[in-house]
Enzyme design. Structure first.
Site, short mmCIF file in Angstrom:
data_model
loop_
_atom_site.label_atom_id
_atom_site.label_comp_id
_atom_site.label_asym_id
_atom_site.label_seq_id
_atom_site.Cartn_x
_atom_site.Cartn_y
_atom_site.Cartn_z
N GLY A 151 0.86 -1.18 0.00
CA GLY A 151 0.00 0.00 0.00
C GLY A 151 0.90 1.23 0.00
O GLY A 151 1.85 1.31 0.79
N ASP A 188 -1.55 4.77 -6.25
CA ASP A 188 -0.11 4.64 -6.01
C ASP A 188 0.65 5.84 -6.53
O ASP A 188 1.74 6.15 -6.05
CB ASP A 188 0.41 3.35 -6.64
CG ASP A 188 -0.07 2.18 -5.82
OD1 ASP A 188 -1.22 1.76 -6.03
OD2 ASP A 188 0.67 1.74 -4.92
N ASN A 192 -3.09 2.73 -10.06
CA ASN A 192 -3.54 1.97 -8.90
C ASN A 192 -3.49 0.49 -9.28
O ASN A 192 -3.13 0.12 -10.40
CB ASN A 192 -4.95 2.41 -8.47
CG ASN A 192 -5.34 1.84 -7.12
OD1 ASN A 192 -4.57 1.91 -6.16
ND2 ASN A 192 -6.51 1.23 -7.02
O1 MRU Z 1 0.63 -3.88 -4.63
P1 MRU Z 1 0.00 -3.17 -3.48
O2 MRU Z 1 -0.86 -4.03 -2.63
O3 MRU Z 1 1.02 -2.37 -2.69
O4 MRU Z 1 -0.96 -2.11 -4.18
C1 MRU Z 1 -1.70 -1.26 -3.38
C2 MRU Z 1 -2.66 -0.44 -4.13
O5 MRU Z 1 -2.74 -0.46 -5.34
C3 MRU Z 1 -3.48 0.52 -3.32
O6 MRU Z 1 -4.74 0.71 -3.88
C4 MRU Z 1 -2.75 1.86 -3.24
O7 MRU Z 1 -1.42 1.68 -2.82
C5 MRU Z 1 -3.41 2.80 -2.34
S1 MRU Z 1 -3.27 2.32 -0.67
C6 MRU Z 1 -3.95 3.51 0.32
#
Ligand code: MRU
Length: 350
Positions: A46, A236, A246
């Site tokens: 995240g 992201d 995202n």
């Molecule tokens: O691969 P991840 O689990 O780190 O991806 C996370 C996401 O895509 C979330 O939607 C994004 O980081 C926002 S978290 C508040």
């Protein structure tokens, strides 16, 4: 509140998100290299959470340094920052956090080694607190956009587990529920890493928020049946023109939402907005290992040797985004203007 990550005297402590929901176990990373590994292997994940994890990793590395002068410490901070920067390329929060720690270092570089170390630890802890405060502010802004009752679809996990607490998209949901709105969350399972099924469902159920997990390919049908009143996701990286990177699959959800005239909202802290990235085309997309797609729960589900694509993120063009909720307020199209207007004076670069 769930302790996604935490600074402790022994190191940086994480709830191990690769084990949830079956096991609630915590791991303590006792070196910056271990923090880097935890980010890469998605023990912590995240965008906001990995940003603060990066800051804590740098603080830990510097705290353990044997450097005798600030010039040597500067070289170490560069090298630690590089190790952490090399973990995951898409979430800009990671690079924002590294830059902020370096800026902090420069502002105290004239002090004693012990004072520099203490200042960097304090800065990482401050970023932790600011992240929770930003999420709560986003919740207050974003709750006004949520329907008074009905289904809200989310993709991936943009909750407490993806941040230092409360969450971005799920923070908005939490604030809306606290304000008396009768929201039922539909959580896309989010293939292949299953953040929706494993993490979003887990943390919302802990809070008693009604949640239904659906397979990713069910979202369109649910929208067509009128079960979804709004979509809210995290991000992201948000480019200066409002394009949003995202979790892979977000783009498809956004297109479906537009087709069904359902608002598509993005909630993210200002540390996710990157005015130096002009459009989504410039956002680097992380490619992850083929095994995440060919295997499920340790079991092979695709033939040996099959070609696989596994981009971890996609980009949703700004035309699909109804509004972007930040702690600084809500931005609407045209984003190249509204994001600049929301930006703190120090970051407006374009
Ligand atoms: O691969 P991840 O689990 O780190 O991806 C996370 C996401 O895509 C979330 O939607 C994004 O980081 C926002 S978290 C508040």
């Amino acid at each position: 509140m769930i302790k996604t990550l935490e600074w402790t005297p022994e190191g940086v402590r994480f709830i191990d998100q690769t084990k949830l929901p079956a096991e609630e176990v915590y791991v303590t990373c006792r070196s910056y290299q271990e923090v880097g590994r935890a980010i890469r292997e998605m023990v912590v994940r995240g965008a906001p959470a990995i940003g603060v994890a990066a800051a804590m990793g740098i603080a830990l590395g510097i705290k353990q340094s044997r450097a005798k002068d600030s010039q040597s410490l500067r070289l170490e901070i560069d090298q630690i920052g590089q190790t952490i920067a090399d973990t995951r390329p898409t979430a800009v929060n990671l690079f924002w956090a590294i830059r902020r720690m370096k800026e902090k270092f420069e502002s105290v570089a004239g002090q004693s080694i012990e004072q520099i170390k203490a200042a960097l630890v304090r800065e990482a802890q401050q970023m932790y607190l600011e992240d929770i405060a930003a999420n709560e502010a986003m919740g207050r802004h974003g709750a006004t956009l949520m329907p008074s009752a009905g289904g809200v679809l989310t993709h991936c996990n943009a909750g407490a587990l993806a941040t230092c607490g409360y969450g971005t998209a799920l923070g908005v949901v939490r604030a809306a529920v606290d304000a008396g709105k009768k929201i039922h969350v539909f959580a896309d399972e989010t293939r292949p890493f299953l953040q929706g099924a494993r993490l979003t469902a887990w943390e919302l159920m802990k809070d008693g928020i009604q949640t239904t997990v659906i397979a990713d390919n069910m979202a369109g049908a649910m929208m067509r049946q009128g079960k979804i009143k709004a979509v809210i996701v995290g991000a992201d990286r948000i480019a200066a023109n409002g394009d949003v990177a995202n979790k892979i699959g977000t783009y498809g959800v956004a297109v479906l939402a537009k087709e069904h005239s359902i608002p598509f909202y993005v909630a993210a802290p200002w540390s996710t907005v990157d005015l130096n990235t002009h459009t989504g085309d410039e956002i680097p997309i992380e490619q992850r290992s083929p095994e995440e797609v060919t295997h499920h729960g340790g079991k092979q589900i695709a033939p040996d040797g099959v070609l696989v694509e596994n981009p971890a993120f996609d980009v949703t063009p700004n035309k699909y985004v109804t509004a972007i909720v930040t702690e600084r307020g809500i931005a609407r199209a045209p984003y190249s203007e509204s994001l600049k207007e929301l930006a703190p004076a120090s970051v407006v670069s374009a």
